[in-house]
Structures are given as C-alpha cells and as structure tokens.
Design a protein around this motif. Sequence first.
Motif, PDB file in Angstrom:
ATOM      1  N   ALA A 172       0.865  -1.184   0.000  1.00 19.50           N
ATOM      2  CA  ALA A 172       0.000   0.000   0.000  1.00 19.50           C
ATOM      3  C   ALA A 172       0.895   1.226   0.000  1.00 19.50           C
ATOM      4  O   ALA A 172       1.670   1.433   0.939  1.00 19.50           O
ATOM      5  N   PHE A 173       0.799   2.040  -1.046  1.00 19.78           N
ATOM      6  CA  PHE A 173       1.716   3.160  -1.221  1.00 19.78           C
ATOM      7  C   PHE A 173       0.988   4.493  -1.377  1.00 19.78           C
ATOM      8  O   PHE A 173       1.590   5.490  -1.769  1.00 19.78           O
ATOM      9  N   GLY A 174      -0.312   4.513  -1.059  1.00 17.60           N
ATOM     10  CA  GLY A 174      -1.076   5.754  -1.080  1.00 17.60           C
ATOM     11  C   GLY A 174      -1.270   6.279   0.327  1.00 17.60           C
ATOM     12  O   GLY A 174      -0.442   6.054   1.224  1.00 17.60           O
ATOM     13  N   SER A 175      -2.383   6.958   0.550  1.00 18.04           N
ATOM     14  CA  SER A 175      -2.655   7.557   1.860  1.00 18.04           C
ATOM     15  C   SER A 175      -3.311   6.586   2.842  1.00 18.04           C
ATOM     16  O   SER A 175      -3.344   6.851   4.043  1.00 18.04           O
ATOM     17  N   LYS A 176      -3.820   5.452   2.337  1.00 15.33           N
ATOM     18  CA  LYS A 176      -4.521   4.501   3.202  1.00 15.33           C
ATOM     19  C   LYS A 176      -3.607   3.348   3.585  1.00 15.33           C
ATOM     20  O   LYS A 176      -2.986   2.736   2.709  1.00 15.33           O
ATOM     21  N   PRO A 177      -3.530   3.023   4.859  1.00 13.52           N
ATOM     22  CA  PRO A 177      -2.730   1.859   5.264  1.00 13.52           C
ATOM     23  C   PRO A 177      -3.476   0.559   4.984  1.00 13.52           C
ATOM     24  O   PRO A 177      -4.709   0.531   4.924  1.00 13.52           O
ATOM     25  N   PHE A 178      -2.728  -0.505   4.815  1.00 17.08           N
ATOM     26  CA  PHE A 178      -3.330  -1.830   4.673  1.00 17.08           C
ATOM     27  C   PHE A 178      -3.908  -2.267   6.011  1.00 17.08           C
ATOM     28  O   PHE A 178      -3.273  -2.145   7.057  1.00 17.08           O
ATOM     29  N   VAL A 179      -5.136  -2.768   5.968  1.00 19.09           N
ATOM     30  CA  VAL A 179      -5.802  -3.306   7.162  1.00 19.09           C
ATOM     31  C   VAL A 179      -6.164  -4.759   6.876  1.00 19.09           C
ATOM     32  O   VAL A 179      -6.940  -5.039   5.956  1.00 19.09           O
ATOM     33  N   PRO A 180      -5.620  -5.721   7.631  1.00 17.75           N
ATOM     34  CA  PRO A 180      -5.991  -7.122   7.394  1.00 17.75           C
ATOM     35  C   PRO A 180      -7.427  -7.382   7.800  1.00 17.75           C
ATOM     36  O   PRO A 180      -7.915  -6.839   8.797  1.00 17.75           O
ATOM     37  N   MET A 181      -8.110  -8.220   7.026  1.00 18.32           N
ATOM     38  CA  MET A 181      -9.507  -8.535   7.347  1.00 18.32           C
ATOM     39  C   MET A 181      -9.607  -9.264   8.677  1.00 18.32           C
ATOM     40  O   MET A 181     -10.641  -9.198   9.354  1.00 18.32           O
ATOM     41  N   GLY A 182      -8.542  -9.940   9.078  1.00 19.12           N
ATOM     42  CA  GLY A 182      -8.533 -10.618  10.362  1.00 19.12           C
ATOM     43  C   GLY A 182      -8.736  -9.689  11.542  1.00 19.12           C
ATOM     44  O   GLY A 182      -9.055 -10.139  12.653  1.00 19.12           O
ATOM     45  N   GLU A 183      -8.569  -8.400  11.326  1.00 18.63           N
ATOM     46  CA  GLU A 183      -8.848  -7.395  12.352  1.00 18.63           C
ATOM     47  C   GLU A 183     -10.294  -7.519  12.844  1.00 18.63           C
ATOM     48  O   GLU A 183     -10.596  -7.181  13.995  1.00 18.63           O
ATOM     49  N   ASN A 236      11.497   0.866   0.258  1.00 22.64           N
ATOM     50  CA  ASN A 236      12.095   1.235  -1.031  1.00 22.64           C
ATOM     51  C   ASN A 236      11.245   0.729  -2.190  1.00 22.64           C
ATOM     52  O   ASN A 236      11.058   1.433  -3.198  1.00 22.64           O
ATOM     53  N   ASN A 237      10.718  -0.467  -2.045  1.00 21.02           N
ATOM     54  CA  ASN A 237       9.887  -1.022  -3.119  1.00 21.02           C
ATOM     55  C   ASN A 237       8.555  -0.290  -3.237  1.00 21.02           C
ATOM     56  O   ASN A 237       8.031  -0.116  -4.342  1.00 21.02           O
ATOM     57  N   LEU A 238       8.024   0.145  -2.115  1.00 21.34           N
ATOM     58  CA  LEU A 238       6.791   0.936  -2.163  1.00 21.34           C
ATOM     59  C   LEU A 238       7.032   2.271  -2.866  1.00 21.34           C
ATOM     60  O   LEU A 238       6.161   2.767  -3.595  1.00 21.34           O
ATOM     61  N   ASN A 239       8.206   2.854  -2.671  1.00 26.08           N
ATOM     62  CA  ASN A 239       8.541   4.099  -3.371  1.00 26.08           C
ATOM     63  C   ASN A 239       8.586   3.883  -4.881  1.00 26.08           C
ATOM     64  O   ASN A 239       8.128   4.738  -5.659  1.00 26.08           O
ATOM     65  N   ILE A 240       9.119   2.740  -5.297  1.00 21.34           N
ATOM     66  CA  ILE A 240       9.172   2.427  -6.729  1.00 21.34           C
ATOM     67  C   ILE A 240       7.758   2.278  -7.286  1.00 21.34           C
ATOM     68  O   ILE A 240       7.436   2.796  -8.369  1.00 21.34           O
ATOM     69  N   LEU A 241       6.893   1.605  -6.556  1.00 22.69           N
ATOM     70  CA  LEU A 241       5.512   1.422  -7.012  1.00 22.69           C
ATOM     71  C   LEU A 241       4.747   2.742  -7.008  1.00 22.69           C
ATOM     72  O   LEU A 241       3.910   2.982  -7.887  1.00 22.69           O
ATOM     73  N   ALA A 291       5.649   4.430 -10.103  1.00 24.67           N
ATOM     74  CA  ALA A 291       4.987   3.779 -11.236  1.00 24.67           C
ATOM     75  C   ALA A 291       3.521   4.183 -11.323  1.00 24.67           C
ATOM     76  O   ALA A 291       2.985   4.414 -12.414  1.00 24.67           O
ATOM     77  N   ALA A 292       2.856   4.286 -10.174  1.00 19.86           N
ATOM     78  CA  ALA A 292       1.447   4.697 -10.162  1.00 19.86           C
ATOM     79  C   ALA A 292       1.297   6.116 -10.695  1.00 19.86           C
ATOM     80  O   ALA A 292       0.343   6.418 -11.424  1.00 19.86           O
ATOM     81  N   ASN A 293       2.224   6.994 -10.338  1.00 21.92           N
ATOM     82  CA  ASN A 293       2.188   8.373 -10.838  1.00 21.92           C
ATOM     83  C   ASN A 293       2.391   8.412 -12.352  1.00 21.92           C
ATOM     84  O   ASN A 293       1.686   9.133 -13.071  1.00 21.92           O
ATOM     85  N   ILE A 294       3.367   7.639 -12.833  1.00 23.70           N
ATOM     86  CA  ILE A 294       3.628   7.586 -14.273  1.00 23.70           C
ATOM     87  C   ILE A 294       2.395   7.069 -15.008  1.00 23.70           C
ATOM     88  O   ILE A 294       1.970   7.624 -16.033  1.00 23.70           O
ATOM     89  N   PHE A 295       1.817   6.004 -14.479  1.00 21.55           N
ATOM     90  CA  PHE A 295       0.639   5.392 -15.096  1.00 21.55           C
ATOM     91  C   PHE A 295      -0.532   6.369 -15.131  1.00 21.55           C
ATOM     92  O   PHE A 295      -1.159   6.585 -16.182  1.00 21.55           O
TER      93      PHE A 295
END
Length: 417
Positions: free
Chosen positions: A224-235, A312-317, A320-324
């Motif tokens: 997750a590389f936007g403003s929302k954090p990942f939330v597991p459904m197990g929560e 670092n990988n989230l920064n790359i993605l 990529a999302a911005n380019i896309f």
Amino acid sequence: MENTSEKWNFQGNKELNASTISVGGVYDMLMDSINNKDNRPVVRLGRVDPTDNPLFRTPTVALDAITTAVHSFNFNCYPPTVGLLEAKRAVADHLSSNLPHNLSPENVFLTLGGTQAIDIILPSLARPGANILLPKPGYPHYELRATRCHLEVRHFDLLPERGWEVDLDSLEALADENTVAMVLISPSCPCGNVFTYEHLKRVAEIASKLGIFVISDEVYAHVAFGSKPFVPMGEFSSIVPVITIGSLSKRWFIPGWRIGWIATCDPHGIVQKTGIVTKIVDYLEITSDPPTIVQAAIPEILKKTTDDFHSNNLNILREAANIFYDGCKEIPCLTCPHKPEGAMVGMVEINFSQLEGIVDDVHFCTKLAKEESVILLPGVTVGLKNWLRFSLAADPSDLKDGLSRIREFSLRHAKMP
C-alpha cells in the motif's frame, strides 16, 4: 491388437480453454499476436510479475535462507501435510503482529502459492446448491475453481466512482440461505485500491448478518503506497470468521518459489466447529506440498527482511502509479477513475466513441499487441468488459514507453470528426 477402425474413446476436455478463462492463457494468446518483424522490445504490462522489473530484486536474506536450507541436508524429505511446524509458527507470528489476537501454528496451512490456497478452500466448502459471492472485477481463478467444484457464482460490484469500494447494497441483496462465503481481495487486484478500516468493518458486519465467512485474499498484504494503510480482514474476525490467503510471491518478488498459506482468523472457532478446517486438511492430504527446502527458509525470510527493503519497493511502485495515472491522461480514449494506491495494478476504461474499427477490449489488446508490441490484459478476463488492466510491476522506462505506444495507437485509430 492394433486399432484399425480409427475410432477412439477419448478426446480433450472441450470445456477447458485457458485463453478465455485464465490470465496466463490470455497473456499467451496476446504474445502470439506480436508481430515478429517489429524490432522493438515487447512491453509487458499485462502480467503482474515483479521479476520483470530490474529494480525489484529478491532480498539477500531470502537467498541466504534457501542456501542454508539446501546445505543443511535436513530438508530433502517430504514435508508434513500441513507444513513444517517452524514455518507455520513464523507465518502465524508474522500475521499476528497486525491482528488483535494471536494466531498459532495450528491456524496456518502452507500451500503452493496463493492459487493452490484457492484450489483447496473452495472445494472444502462446496456442497449441492451452495453459492459464493465474488467481487467484480476480481481474480478469474476464483470463478474457474468455483465452477469446477459446482459452486454457483454470484458477483457483487466494486464501484469505480467510489474508489472501487464494495457495493454493500448489492452484496447483501445477492445472498440467500445457500450462500456460504464471500471473497474480498485486499489490497485489490485488479483495481489497485486499498480498503479503509471503516469499510472493511462494514463488510464484516454484513457477512456476519448473512451467516457467511470471508475469504480474504491478501497476497498483496502491506503493498500500500497511497494515503490509506493496509488493514488485514482478520482485524474483524471477532465479528465474522475470516480465512486469509497469503503469499511471499509479490512482496518478496519470488513468484517462482510457489510458497503461500491459508490462515484461519477465527477466535470463536466457528470454522473449526462447522468442519471447514477438517475439510481443508482432508484436501491437503491429496494435493502436492510446497518444496520442503522453501518451507524451511520461511522463518529466516520473515525474520530478517528489513523495513527498508519494503519501503524502497513501495517508493518504486508509488512512482509507477504516478507515471501510469499521468500517462493515461494523455490518451484520449482511456479513463482511469482511481489512481492506484496498492497492489501492483491499475484499471482503465476504454471510450469506444473515440475509436474507429475497434469493437471491444479483447480486440483493442490484440491489435495493440500486433501493431505496437505492447501487452495489456483485457478487462473481460477479470470480469469487467471493455476495461483494461495495467501492471505497475514494470520498469518505469518500460511503463513510459508502453504508454507512449498506446497513445500513438489510440491516435492512429481515433474516430475522425
């Protein structure tokens, strides 16, 4: 005795047609459409394989863990049916760090990637007359497997105008006394969205009201590389039973290692009491196991991979999302309703009123492959006709090149005023 009648009692199964029912089959079909006289490199934006991107590299700790397991000579054996205990414990601890309750190794079952997890869970809950609720768009293997085990499929919509949220009204209206489960892919593939805490809680409440459990496909957990954090459904497993599907494939860039898991997040023990867990174990008894050596590497991989590797990988993605997203704005016939913020994908809608001689998404992708050597996935493959799915797992330079070629293609086929 030789058969001279030329009459045989066998033939291929006509119902199996990979080019229409699987991402891999469609990908191969489009690759066959490439013009071999085009000397430009093929831009592969249709298959989400992070190993296609030279910026994504498997962490050294994973390679070291595999090497150690090999040289120990301790893991050349068959593994236990449900997986190596230490590997199961490592996965349970890994998942528990983001849950309100702790999982035990008994809650975890190791599989040959996330796909085998689907192949195990769906037959385990199938019964005559039962139905399952799947997201539209979604991952086509769910529908394929459901059909093969005679589960009726009913689709609930993900709403592009609302950031691909679940259409909660349609979800509730679809269910009846024969509905056994629903599937939610989070972060979403193919949509690239991340569900909020509040939205997931509402989904859990509706599922509980309907008396069904949630299969939460979290193969892209924490991507997750936007403003929302990942939330597991197990929560929300105190509200509704949750069976989570996970994998090392995407986040660690090792899809070829084929290691995944099923985890039961169910503090009230409902899936145990209803016999679902027993059926999962029964099914594991008659399927192939993940390689013992790879299982043995899991504890070290999960323990030693650094936060910097993931960030670092989230920064790359994110780049990529911005380019896309920006690139799609330059292509008149394409509309991206929601900028990707998770997983490694994005969806765009085709506006055929601006195109001449192209009739649908499959036609678009086939001509694009032939004329521009760019591979995209037709939306019909993931349940949304006349849309396109882009992979963001490509090298940024390839993504830019692909978008440029798509723009030239769209201009060349633009409808004249």
